[in-house]
Design a protein around this motif. Structure first.
Motif, PDB file in Angstrom:
ATOM      1  N   HIS A  88       0.832  -1.204   0.000  1.00 52.22           N
ATOM      2  CA  HIS A  88       0.000   0.000   0.000  1.00 52.22           C
ATOM      3  C   HIS A  88       0.870   1.258   0.000  1.00 52.22           C
ATOM      4  O   HIS A  88       0.618   2.205  -0.757  1.00 52.22           O
ATOM      5  CB  HIS A  88      -0.904   0.019   1.226  1.00 52.22           C
ATOM      6  CG  HIS A  88      -2.104  -0.866   1.148  1.00 52.22           C
ATOM      7  ND1 HIS A  88      -2.847  -1.022  -0.003  1.00 52.22           N
ATOM      8  CD2 HIS A  88      -2.713  -1.641   2.089  1.00 52.22           C
ATOM      9  CE1 HIS A  88      -3.853  -1.859   0.235  1.00 52.22           C
ATOM     10  NE2 HIS A  88      -3.790  -2.244   1.493  1.00 52.22           N
ATOM     11  N   VAL A  89       1.871   1.280   0.864  1.00 52.55           N
ATOM     12  CA  VAL A  89       2.739   2.460   0.976  1.00 52.55           C
ATOM     13  C   VAL A  89       3.509   2.688  -0.322  1.00 52.55           C
ATOM     14  O   VAL A  89       3.555   3.810  -0.849  1.00 52.55           O
ATOM     15  CB  VAL A  89       3.712   2.292   2.159  1.00 52.55           C
ATOM     16  CG1 VAL A  89       4.792   3.388   2.137  1.00 52.55           C
ATOM     17  CG2 VAL A  89       2.942   2.337   3.482  1.00 52.55           C
ATOM     18  N   LEU A  90       4.116   1.649  -0.855  1.00 56.47           N
ATOM     19  CA  LEU A  90       4.903   1.807  -2.081  1.00 56.47           C
ATOM     20  C   LEU A  90       4.029   2.192  -3.265  1.00 56.47           C
ATOM     21  O   LEU A  90       4.484   2.897  -4.180  1.00 56.47           O
ATOM     22  CB  LEU A  90       5.670   0.516  -2.386  1.00 56.47           C
ATOM     23  CG  LEU A  90       6.722   0.100  -1.352  1.00 56.47           C
ATOM     24  CD1 LEU A  90       7.483  -1.136  -1.832  1.00 56.47           C
ATOM     25  CD2 LEU A  90       7.700   1.231  -1.052  1.00 56.47           C
ATOM     26  N   ASN A  91       2.775   1.768  -3.261  1.00 52.03           N
ATOM     27  CA  ASN A  91       1.876   2.141  -4.351  1.00 52.03           C
ATOM     28  C   ASN A  91       1.473   3.608  -4.292  1.00 52.03           C
ATOM     29  O   ASN A  91       1.035   4.170  -5.301  1.00 52.03           O
ATOM     30  CB  ASN A  91       0.627   1.252  -4.334  1.00 52.03           C
ATOM     31  CG  ASN A  91       0.885  -0.118  -4.919  1.00 52.03           C
ATOM     32  OD1 ASN A  91       1.676  -0.268  -5.843  1.00 52.03           O
ATOM     33  ND2 ASN A  91       0.230  -1.137  -4.374  1.00 52.03           N
ATOM     34  N   ILE A  92       1.608   4.237  -3.140  1.00 53.43           N
ATOM     35  CA  ILE A  92       1.328   5.665  -3.019  1.00 53.43           C
ATOM     36  C   ILE A  92       2.532   6.497  -3.434  1.00 53.43           C
ATOM     37  O   ILE A  92       2.391   7.547  -4.060  1.00 53.43           O
ATOM     38  CB  ILE A  92       0.928   6.017  -1.570  1.00 53.43           C
ATOM     39  CG1 ILE A  92      -0.412   5.374  -1.205  1.00 53.43           C
ATOM     40  CG2 ILE A  92       0.853   7.538  -1.377  1.00 53.43           C
ATOM     41  CD1 ILE A  92      -0.775   5.510   0.262  1.00 53.43           C
ATOM     42  N   LEU A  93       3.725   6.051  -3.129  1.00 51.60           N
ATOM     43  CA  LEU A  93       4.932   6.842  -3.339  1.00 51.60           C
ATOM     44  C   LEU A  93       5.238   7.052  -4.826  1.00 51.60           C
ATOM     45  O   LEU A  93       4.901   6.210  -5.666  1.00 51.60           O
ATOM     46  CB  LEU A  93       6.133   6.151  -2.671  1.00 51.60           C
ATOM     47  CG  LEU A  93       6.088   6.079  -1.145  1.00 51.60           C
ATOM     48  CD1 LEU A  93       7.270   5.258  -0.624  1.00 51.60           C
ATOM     49  CD2 LEU A  93       6.098   7.474  -0.527  1.00 51.60           C
ATOM     50  N   PRO A  94       5.894   8.166  -5.159  1.00 53.43           N
ATOM     51  CA  PRO A  94       6.258   8.457  -6.560  1.00 53.43           C
ATOM     52  C   PRO A  94       7.522   7.718  -6.978  1.00 53.43           C
ATOM     53  O   PRO A  94       8.588   8.306  -7.149  1.00 53.43           O
ATOM     54  CB  PRO A  94       6.453   9.975  -6.562  1.00 53.43           C
ATOM     55  CG  PRO A  94       6.893  10.298  -5.174  1.00 53.43           C
ATOM     56  CD  PRO A  94       6.176   9.325  -4.285  1.00 53.43           C
ATOM     57  N   ASP A 174      12.352  17.264  -4.237  1.00 51.02           N
ATOM     58  CA  ASP A 174      13.782  16.961  -4.291  1.00 51.02           C
ATOM     59  C   ASP A 174      13.991  15.530  -4.775  1.00 51.02           C
ATOM     60  O   ASP A 174      14.491  14.681  -4.037  1.00 51.02           O
ATOM     61  CB  ASP A 174      14.403  17.161  -2.901  1.00 51.02           C
ATOM     62  CG  ASP A 174      15.926  17.145  -2.928  1.00 51.02           C
ATOM     63  OD1 ASP A 174      16.506  16.978  -4.021  1.00 51.02           O
ATOM     64  OD2 ASP A 174      16.537  17.305  -1.854  1.00 51.02           O
ATOM     65  N   PRO A 175      13.623  15.248  -6.036  1.00 51.36           N
ATOM     66  CA  PRO A 175      13.717  13.873  -6.531  1.00 51.36           C
ATOM     67  C   PRO A 175      15.149  13.364  -6.610  1.00 51.36           C
ATOM     68  O   PRO A 175      15.380  12.154  -6.553  1.00 51.36           O
ATOM     69  CB  PRO A 175      13.072  13.953  -7.913  1.00 51.36           C
ATOM     70  CG  PRO A 175      13.196  15.387  -8.326  1.00 51.36           C
ATOM     71  CD  PRO A 175      13.080  16.168  -7.053  1.00 51.36           C
ATOM     72  N   GLY A 176      16.112  14.286  -6.734  1.00 51.17           N
ATOM     73  CA  GLY A 176      17.503  13.840  -6.787  1.00 51.17           C
ATOM     74  C   GLY A 176      17.972  13.247  -5.478  1.00 51.17           C
ATOM     75  O   GLY A 176      18.801  12.327  -5.453  1.00 51.17           O
ATOM     76  N   THR A 177      17.468  13.781  -4.371  1.00 52.81           N
ATOM     77  CA  THR A 177      17.816  13.252  -3.050  1.00 52.81           C
ATOM     78  C   THR A 177      16.930  12.069  -2.680  1.00 52.81           C
ATOM     79  O   THR A 177      17.413  11.041  -2.195  1.00 52.81           O
ATOM     80  CB  THR A 177      17.677  14.349  -1.983  1.00 52.81           C
ATOM     81  OG1 THR A 177      18.583  15.413  -2.291  1.00 52.81           O
ATOM     82  CG2 THR A 177      17.984  13.804  -0.589  1.00 52.81           C
ATOM     83  N   PHE A 178      15.633  12.222  -2.930  1.00 55.09           N
ATOM     84  CA  PHE A 178      14.685  11.170  -2.558  1.00 55.09           C
ATOM     85  C   PHE A 178      14.374  10.326  -3.789  1.00 55.09           C
ATOM     86  O   PHE A 178      13.281  10.384  -4.353  1.00 55.09           O
ATOM     87  CB  PHE A 178      13.429  11.791  -1.947  1.00 55.09           C
ATOM     88  CG  PHE A 178      13.700  12.443  -0.617  1.00 55.09           C
ATOM     89  CD1 PHE A 178      13.676  11.714   0.561  1.00 55.09           C
ATOM     90  CD2 PHE A 178      14.034  13.787  -0.554  1.00 55.09           C
ATOM     91  CE1 PHE A 178      13.954  12.309   1.781  1.00 55.09           C
ATOM     92  CE2 PHE A 178      14.315  14.397   0.663  1.00 55.09           C
ATOM     93  CZ  PHE A 178      14.277  13.656   1.838  1.00 55.09           C
ATOM     94  N   THR A 179      15.380   9.572  -4.195  1.00 58.44           N
ATOM     95  CA  THR A 179      15.238   8.672  -5.338  1.00 58.44           C
ATOM     96  C   THR A 179      14.267   7.540  -4.989  1.00 58.44           C
ATOM     97  O   THR A 179      13.954   7.315  -3.815  1.00 58.44           O
ATOM     98  CB  THR A 179      16.587   8.059  -5.701  1.00 58.44           C
ATOM     99  OG1 THR A 179      17.032   7.275  -4.580  1.00 58.44           O
ATOM    100  CG2 THR A 179      17.621   9.136  -6.020  1.00 58.44           C
ATOM    101  N   PRO A 180      13.786   6.807  -5.994  1.00 58.74           N
ATOM    102  CA  PRO A 180      12.920   5.669  -5.682  1.00 58.74           C
ATOM    103  C   PRO A 180      13.558   4.684  -4.701  1.00 58.74           C
ATOM    104  O   PRO A 180      12.875   4.178  -3.795  1.00 58.74           O
ATOM    105  CB  PRO A 180      12.682   5.039  -7.059  1.00 58.74           C
ATOM    106  CG  PRO A 180      12.743   6.200  -7.997  1.00 58.74           C
ATOM    107  CD  PRO A 180      13.830   7.082  -7.450  1.00 58.74           C
TER     108      PRO A 180
END
Length: 202
Positions: A88-94, A174-180
């Protein structure tokens, strides 16, 4: 179905697709009757045939967003309990470009929803439903012995959703810091912590 009805449904589908293209590029801030008409290469008058004004257009856009969110590819839940909660959590995250785009649109909808009582109520119901899904997974985890025996699953569900949405916002800005990969690691750290200790007493 009559030809007239078929044409109407096809045109409404075209309008909905144009609404989605505007949302994906500009978010709710850029969602106007004129922008949808431009995306269709049509007149504003055609769009107003389906939506009397901005309020109806926004409500339809939220319906489209909800439907696309519900039907986008998702990680399988797997085993009940914490494995389902993690899914559920991973399905919410970008974690994917599509997931990032979907989350950007959802975040852009907050301002609109906060300023309209009906949209506010709909969004509140949506978040209640998400917390209920999380709580169901947590109830299973409690039953399976994956959580401390005194765990408050309602409180844990609120905690997990609050953490997840906070991580969504950080990843969007901050997608560069918070990568998948980092988002996944942080989510796993948080869920592991809850499994070990639950939440401290209030």
């Amino acid at each position: 179905m009559s030809p007239a009805r078929t044409d109407h449904d096809a045109r409404r589908h075209d309008v909905s697709e144009a609404v989605w293209r505007v949302l994906a590029e500009h978010g709710f801030a850029g969602l106007t009757l004129r922008a949808v008409a431009a995306a269709m290469g049509a007149s504003t008058g055609l769009v107003t045939h389906y939506f009397a004004g901005k309020r109806e257009l926004v409500a339809h856009a939220l319906d489209i967003l909800e439907t696309r969110t519900r039907h986008r590819p998702r990680l399988a839940s797997g085993a009940p309990g914490l494995a389902t909660l993690r899914a559920h959590v991973l399905n919410i995250l970008p974690l994917t470009p599509e997931g990032a785009a979907m989350n950007r649109i959802w975040v852009s909808s907050w301002d609109v929803a906060l300023s309209d009582p009906d949209l506010y109520a709909a969004q509140r119901t949506r978040y209640e439903r998400i917390r209920a899904d999380l709580r169901a997974a947590l109830d299973d985890a409690l039953r399976l012995g994956e959580l401390p025996p005194d765990a408050d699953t309602e409180r844990l569900a609120a905690n997990v959703l609050s953490f997840t949405h906070g991580l969504v916002v950080q990843a969007l800005f901050d997608p560069g810091t918070f990568t998948p990969a980092r988002q996944t690691d942080l989510a796993d750290d948080h869920l592991t912590s809850l499994a070990r200790r639950g939440l401290p007493p209030t």
